[in-house]
Design an enzyme around this catalytic site. Structure first.
Site, PDB file in Angstrom:
ATOM      1  N   GLU A 259       2.353 -53.423 -15.062  1.00 27.51           N
ATOM      2  CA  GLU A 259       3.090 -53.053 -13.853  1.00 27.51           C
ATOM      3  C   GLU A 259       2.543 -53.954 -12.746  1.00 27.51           C
ATOM      4  O   GLU A 259       1.428 -53.750 -12.274  1.00 27.51           O
ATOM      5  CB  GLU A 259       2.876 -51.584 -13.502  1.00 27.51           C
ATOM      6  CG  GLU A 259       3.301 -50.637 -14.629  1.00 27.51           C
ATOM      7  CD  GLU A 259       3.097 -49.169 -14.292  1.00 27.51           C
ATOM      8  OE1 GLU A 259       3.137 -48.348 -15.213  1.00 27.51           O
ATOM      9  OE2 GLU A 259       2.880 -48.841 -13.118  1.00 27.51           O
ATOM     10  N   CYS A 298       3.808 -50.661  -4.349  1.00 26.90           N
ATOM     11  CA  CYS A 298       4.467 -51.695  -5.151  1.00 26.90           C
ATOM     12  C   CYS A 298       5.979 -51.609  -5.009  1.00 26.90           C
ATOM     13  O   CYS A 298       6.687 -52.584  -5.236  1.00 26.90           O
ATOM     14  CB  CYS A 298       4.076 -51.532  -6.613  1.00 26.90           C
ATOM     15  SG  CYS A 298       4.345 -49.853  -7.214  1.00 26.90           S
TER      16      CYS A 298
HETATM   17  P1  NAP Z   1      -5.703 -56.590  -8.968  1.00 28.15           P
HETATM   18  O1  NAP Z   1      -6.645 -57.294  -8.078  1.00 28.15           O
HETATM   19  O2  NAP Z   1      -4.889 -57.395  -9.907  1.00 28.15           O
HETATM   20  O3  NAP Z   1      -6.594 -55.507  -9.739  1.00 28.15           O
HETATM   21  C1  NAP Z   1      -6.005 -54.532 -10.560  1.00 28.15           C
HETATM   22  C2  NAP Z   1      -7.029 -53.982 -11.519  1.00 28.15           C
HETATM   23  O4  NAP Z   1      -7.416 -54.987 -12.456  1.00 28.15           O
HETATM   24  C3  NAP Z   1      -8.325 -53.514 -10.850  1.00 28.15           C
HETATM   25  O5  NAP Z   1      -8.786 -52.361 -11.500  1.00 28.15           O
HETATM   26  C4  NAP Z   1      -9.260 -54.681 -11.097  1.00 28.15           C
HETATM   27  O6  NAP Z   1     -10.613 -54.308 -11.031  1.00 28.15           O
HETATM   28  C5  NAP Z   1      -8.848 -55.068 -12.496  1.00 28.15           C
HETATM   29  N1  NAP Z   1      -9.188 -56.421 -12.915  1.00 28.15           N
HETATM   30  C6  NAP Z   1      -9.378 -57.522 -12.141  1.00 28.15           C
HETATM   31  N2  NAP Z   1      -9.646 -58.587 -12.925  1.00 28.15           N
HETATM   32  C7  NAP Z   1      -9.623 -58.148 -14.210  1.00 28.15           C
HETATM   33  C8  NAP Z   1      -9.838 -58.777 -15.480  1.00 28.15           C
HETATM   34  N3  NAP Z   1     -10.110 -60.069 -15.578  1.00 28.15           N
HETATM   35  N4  NAP Z   1      -9.756 -58.019 -16.594  1.00 28.15           N
HETATM   36  C9  NAP Z   1      -9.464 -56.691 -16.515  1.00 28.15           C
HETATM   37  N5  NAP Z   1      -9.273 -56.046 -15.342  1.00 28.15           N
HETATM   38  C10 NAP Z   1      -9.327 -56.770 -14.203  1.00 28.15           C
HETATM   39  O7  NAP Z   1      -4.647 -55.711  -8.157  1.00 28.15           O
HETATM   40  P2  NAP Z   1      -4.913 -54.803  -6.889  1.00 28.15           P
HETATM   41  O8  NAP Z   1      -5.170 -55.764  -5.770  1.00 28.15           O
HETATM   42  O9  NAP Z   1      -5.902 -53.733  -7.199  1.00 28.15           O
HETATM   43  O10 NAP Z   1      -3.499 -54.079  -6.690  1.00 28.15           O
HETATM   44  C11 NAP Z   1      -2.468 -54.543  -5.849  1.00 28.15           C
HETATM   45  C12 NAP Z   1      -1.307 -55.031  -6.676  1.00 28.15           C
HETATM   46  O11 NAP Z   1      -0.891 -54.023  -7.587  1.00 28.15           O
HETATM   47  C13 NAP Z   1      -0.073 -55.347  -5.843  1.00 28.15           C
HETATM   48  O12 NAP Z   1       0.406 -56.621  -6.199  1.00 28.15           O
HETATM   49  C14 NAP Z   1       0.931 -54.272  -6.249  1.00 28.15           C
HETATM   50  O13 NAP Z   1       2.296 -54.679  -6.196  1.00 28.15           O
HETATM   51  C15 NAP Z   1       0.532 -53.975  -7.636  1.00 28.15           C
HETATM   52  N6  NAP Z   1       0.972 -52.636  -8.010  1.00 28.15           N
HETATM   53  C16 NAP Z   1       2.022 -52.520  -8.875  1.00 28.15           C
HETATM   54  C17 NAP Z   1       2.466 -51.270  -9.244  1.00 28.15           C
HETATM   55  C18 NAP Z   1       3.621 -51.117 -10.195  1.00 28.15           C
HETATM   56  O14 NAP Z   1       3.828 -50.016 -10.675  1.00 28.15           O
HETATM   57  N7  NAP Z   1       4.366 -52.149 -10.492  1.00 28.15           N
HETATM   58  C19 NAP Z   1       1.841 -50.120  -8.738  1.00 28.15           C
HETATM   59  C20 NAP Z   1       0.787 -50.272  -7.853  1.00 28.15           C
HETATM   60  C21 NAP Z   1       0.354 -51.548  -7.501  1.00 28.15           C
HETATM   61  P3  NAP Z   1     -11.485 -54.620  -9.693  1.00 28.15           P
HETATM   62  O15 NAP Z   1     -10.877 -53.830  -8.594  1.00 28.15           O
HETATM   63  O16 NAP Z   1     -12.849 -54.182 -10.060  1.00 28.15           O
HETATM   64  O17 NAP Z   1     -11.376 -56.105  -9.464  1.00 28.15           O
END
Ligand code: NAP
Length: 523
Positions: A259, A298
């Site tokens: 997602e 999102c």
């Molecule tokens: P993110 O930086 O991509 O992080 C998401 C998750 O992935 C966090 O738990 C992060 O942990 C983890 N992560 C980071 N690098 C990783 C790796 N190499 N391997 C495994 N896990 C890893 O995203 P975010 O900034 O938290 O969230 C914002 C984004 O989420 C926005 O773009 C939004 O659109 C999207 N979103 C989408 C939906 C949907 O349903 N489509 C819903 C909500 C949000 P750490 O925090 O420890 O780095």
């Protein structure tokens, strides 16, 4: 030296504190440190093994109805600690109470919904999927698809913006389906997820191993995944590509659900006049979507398509409402919009805004109004900004850049065919909302644009006070979207195609169609 405590992980059936200094969680308004998290030193493979063998076995011993009852018990536990969750959200996410509710009560509602739905499945231990189908002329020999729990674990890697709902919208169907859950919350807002999991574990309502949590670094987290595990990721498109290319997914076929980000749109009927009911509904919803959770959803509306003749009127009406939004410390009673989740996100949003401004004019800028009870040099507070483009066909970034904050861009279109083509330049998104008093218009354009959206939210004046909101994800319908929104739906239970007397063939269901919300009563 750190003074805040390290939150322990519930891993392999016991509380284990990671080693090292860990990573700090902050109050995004005051800048103070709240807690620390660390996954360092954990035996990651042991935790996955424990979840599969202890949690999975215990869950599969229950019927769907019994597992649904467990979800109901989880809801009761969480209800008793609800006020503590609001305090944590205020401190760690910087949200006003109504925005915290979207996450906290949204999560509880979703869990409750799955508990009620699951209860109707009663004693079932497997589910029939569809009707029997003849395989030949003789009806004696037929195929029947069934659903049974996978024997793996579900790894939920979650985004920072929904520490409660993001957990329960995934954990509820997984647990109901008999699949143990391992949650890795985003570090910046991990405290709320941690507290909820802690309350459920301490209440003892789930079998040990059914729910585990690991906080902090994700280094090596996907390495122990095995073929019958599933990984469900929510987050940025950038991290999504790392997840997809991990050997567990790319080489060992671990099922993976993504997602990711989405540049959602709203469309106003060209026949709507300024000040008409459809016009006002669009204005109201755009302001709500820009400001709820400071635009960190999102599903939030990022592009607003209006007929060229209404561009100035829409800019004025949206701007006038945005001018009423007070921004600052969510503890101040007059504040309507709190902060982003971190100062890092503040910087990311400012950079994104600067990029969008290279292709857009600024129609409303709330940043000149002082913050309430918040130091602009410390707080991650961002005032709403409405950008505009009179020639969106010439833009590129406006259609593909998700600025995860209180930012949207108004776009003028000349005819509905052009509007459709511009909407498609979002490359697939979670939600499109359509505003019109004409049921025929809604039906035609919802159908025409359904292929590139997870959900079409159709709003006519009849549903003005009834509809659930453009950005609200309801558990009654699938959440996700094609293209850049990246969702590949799977059911938590794999499907078996059984041919009696022959060998079973395993298959995984990929949903072929997505629901289209038609929220006007006349379509
Ligand atoms: P993110 O930086 O991509 O992080 C998401 C998750 O992935 C966090 O738990 C992060 O942990 C983890 N992560 C980071 N690098 C990783 C790796 N190499 N391997 C495994 N896990 C890893 O995203 P975010 O900034 O938290 O969230 C914002 C984004 O989420 C926005 O773009 C939004 O659109 C999207 N979103 C989408 C939906 C949907 O349903 N489509 C819903 C909500 C949000 P750490 O925090 O420890 O780095």
């Amino acid at each position: 030296m750190s003074t805040s405590p390290l939150l322990p992980n519930f891993w392999a059936g016991r509380w284990q504190t990671g080693t090292g200094a860990g990573m700090a969680l902050f109050d995004p308004v005051r800048g103070t440190e709240l807690a620390r998290v660390s996954s360092q030193g954990l035996d990651l493979a042991e935790g996955f093994r424990f979840a599969r063998e202890q949690g999975g076995t215990a869950l599969r011993a229950l019927s769907y109805g019994q597992r649904a009852a467990l979800l109901g018990e989880v809801v009761k536990v969480l209800q008793t600690h609800r006020s503590a969750y609001y305090d944590i959200a205020t401190a760690n996410a910087g949200t006003v109470a109504s925005d915290s509710a979207v996450d906290i009560d949204g999560g509880l509602f979703t869990l409750g919904y799955y508990a009620r739905q699951g209860a109707t499945l009663g004693d079932a231990r497997l589910l029939l999927d569809g009707q029997r189908t003849r395989l030949g002329k003789d009806p004696l020999f037929q195929a029947q698809h069934i659903l049974t729990p996978t024997h793996g674990a579900a790894l939920l890697i979650n985004a920072f913006n929904f520490p409660s709902w993001g957990l329960w919208e995934k954990a509820a169907p997984a647990l109901l389906s008999g699949v143990p859950v391992i949650v890795k919350p985003a570090t910046s807002t991990a405290w709320l997820t941690h507290r909820m999991v802690q309350d459920v574990i301490e209440a003892g309502v789930l079998p040990v191993g059914a729910l585990s949590i690991v906080c902090g670094s994700s280094a090596g987290l996907m390495d122990p995944l095995q073929p019958f595990d599933v990984v469900s990721f929510t987050g940025s498109a950038q991290t999504a590509s790392v997840i997809r290319s991990h050997a567990a997914v790319a080489q060992h076929s671990v099922r993976c659900n993504i997602e990711a980000d989405s540049v959602n749109a709203a469309l106003l009927d060209p026949a709507a006049g300024a000040g008409s009911a459809a016009f006002d509904l669009l204005v109201q919803e755009v302001v709500r979507e820009m400001t709820v959770k400071s635009g960190q959803k999102c599903t939030a509306i990022r592009r607003v398509f209006v007929p060229r003749a209404l561009y100035d009127a829409a800019a004025q009406a949206i701007g006038a409402r945005l001018a009423e939004i007070t921004v600052g410390d969510p503890r101040h009673p007059a504040v309507r919009m709190g902060s982003l989740v971190s100062r890092a996100q503040f910087d990311t949003v400012q950079a994104g805004l600067a990029a969008l401004k290279t292709e857009a004019e600024v129609l409303f800028d709330g940043s000149q109004t002082p913050l309430l009870d918040a130091d602009p040099a410390v707080a991650a507070c961002v005032a709403p900004t409405l950008l505009g483009s009179r020639h969106p066909a010439d833009a590129r970034l406006l259609h593909t850049t998700e600025v995860f904050g209180p930012v949207a861009t108004l776009m003028a279109y000349d005819d509905i065919e052009q509007a459709q083509a511009l909407i498609r330049r979002g490359e697939g998104s979670l939600v499109l909302s359509i505003y019109s008093a004409d049921a025929g218009f809604i039906a035609r354009h919802a159908a025409a644009l359904a292929d590139c959206h997870g959900r079409i939210h159709a709003v006519s004046p009849e549903v003005a006070t009834l509809h659930t909101g453009h950005g609200n994800v309801m558990p009654m319908s699938l959440h996700g979207g094609p293209g850049r929104a990246a969702l590949r739906h799977f059911v938590w239970n794999p499907t078996v195609t059984m041919t009696p007397g022959r060998r079973a063939r395993w298959a995984c269901v990929q949903a072929a169609c997505r629901p289209v919300h038609m929220s006007t009563g006349r379509v």
